[in-house]
Write an enzyme that holds these catalytic residues in place. Structure first.
Site, PDB file in Angstrom:
ATOM      1  N   GLY A 155     104.216  47.900  26.292  1.00 60.83           N
ATOM      2  CA  GLY A 155     103.932  46.471  26.236  1.00 60.83           C
ATOM      3  C   GLY A 155     104.747  45.753  25.179  1.00 60.83           C
ATOM      4  CE  LYS A 185     101.576  44.180  17.678  1.00 60.43           C
ATOM      5  NZ  LYS A 185     100.325  43.404  17.521  1.00 60.43           N
ATOM      6  N   GLY A 201     104.693  41.773  22.890  1.00 55.11           N
ATOM      7  CA  GLY A 201     104.107  40.470  22.625  1.00 55.11           C
ATOM      8  C   GLY A 201     105.157  39.543  22.070  1.00 55.11           C
ATOM      9  N   GLY A 202     104.717  38.467  21.446  1.00 53.53           N
ATOM     10  CA  GLY A 202     105.658  37.501  20.920  1.00 53.53           C
ATOM     11  C   GLY A 202     106.371  37.981  19.673  1.00 53.53           C
ATOM     12  CG  MET A 203     105.835  39.668  15.224  1.00 56.35           C
ATOM     13  SD  MET A 203     104.713  39.164  13.897  1.00 56.35           S
ATOM     14  CE  MET A 203     103.277  40.158  14.260  1.00 56.35           C
ATOM     15  CB  ALA A 204     105.441  43.863  17.479  1.00 58.93           C
ATOM     16  CG  ASP A 237      96.301  34.778  19.684  1.00 64.75           C
ATOM     17  OD1 ASP A 237      96.069  33.813  20.442  1.00 64.75           O
ATOM     18  OD2 ASP A 237      97.295  35.512  19.823  1.00 64.75           O
ATOM     19  CB  VAL A 242     102.852  48.234  22.049  1.00 68.01           C
ATOM     20  CG1 VAL A 242     101.877  49.408  21.890  1.00 68.01           C
ATOM     21  CG2 VAL A 242     102.378  47.045  21.221  1.00 68.01           C
TER      22      VAL A 242
END
Length: 228
Positions: free
Chosen positions: A37, A59, A39-42, A163, A44
């Site tokens: 996966g 992560k 996300g917006g920053m990292a 969030d 996984v």
């Protein structure tokens, strides 16, 4: 849920960010297995702890983003916040570190799928199922909101998630729910929000959060839980 888990095995559940770096096969005591996966920053990855012979979620903060002090600070803060919440309904953090230039958070690996995918697959959930999920997430939030830990040299109590959304709720094959992603969490009594700066996911935000008010409290998470 078991069928949905099988379909998602080995696939990225979020496509908002792609890895633009070559991930090494080994990171310290972790053998990297596959990307699961982003996300917006990292990003996984699923990994295996070599000595304990158990699965982990790792992560990774991409090296380019690690050069940004704000990104790195948020990443390390997430690890610290999550590590101080020990509860069956919150994804557990085991370790944080840097290896081969990669900043990482070593976490519990949860088999299952996000609530987002369940809703896309099945539509409106039966009321007893929805209530069971929300009850477990509420238990995880309570643990976060009442946790005590040291922050910047002083003891503080409580973490605001900021969030909470269906993407950040993982449902395991046996129906257990886990609250994930404390990337923009902050201590309850320590204002780290700049007035006028909005962080979070707009569709789930409380009014005080999307107005950019600096003195929000745990009620912002309860609003988001209601939206979920």
């Amino acid at each position: 849920i078991e069928q949905e888990t099988a379909l998602l095995q080995g696939q990225g559940e979020e496509k908002s960010a792609e890895a633009d770096f070559r991930m090494p096969a080994v990171l310290g005591h972790l053998d990297i297995m596959e990307r699961v996966g982003a996300g917006g920053m990292a990003v996984v990855y699923r990994a295996r702890h070599r000595e304990l012979e158990t699965e982990r979620a790792v992560k990774i903060l991409p090296p380019e983003r690690a050069k940004d002090k704000e990104f790195l600070s948020r990443f390390l803060r997430e690890a610290k916040m999550a590590a101080n919440v020990e509860h069956k309904n919150v994804v557990r953090v085991y370790n944080v570190g840097e290896e081969q230039g990669f900043h990482f958070i070593e976490m519990e690996f949860v088999h299952g799928t996000t609530l987002t995918h369940l809703l896309k697959k099945y539509g409106q959930l039966p009321a007893p199922v929805a209530l069971a999920i929300i009850a477990e997430v509420a238990e995880g939030l309570l643990a976060a909101h009442t946790s005590k830990f040291q922050h910047r040299g002083q003891i503080v109590e409580g973490i605001i998630h900021r969030d909470l959304k269906t993407d950040n709720i993982k449902v395991s094959p046996d129906g257990a729910c886990k609250l994930m992603d404390l990337g923009i969490a902050r201590p309850v009594d320590v204002s780290e929000t700049v007035a006028g700066v909005i962080q979070g996911t707009f569709a789930y935000m409380s009014p005080e959060q999307w107005e950019g008010l600096p003195d929000i409290d745990v009620r912002t998470d309860l609003f988001s839980l209601g939206v979920v």
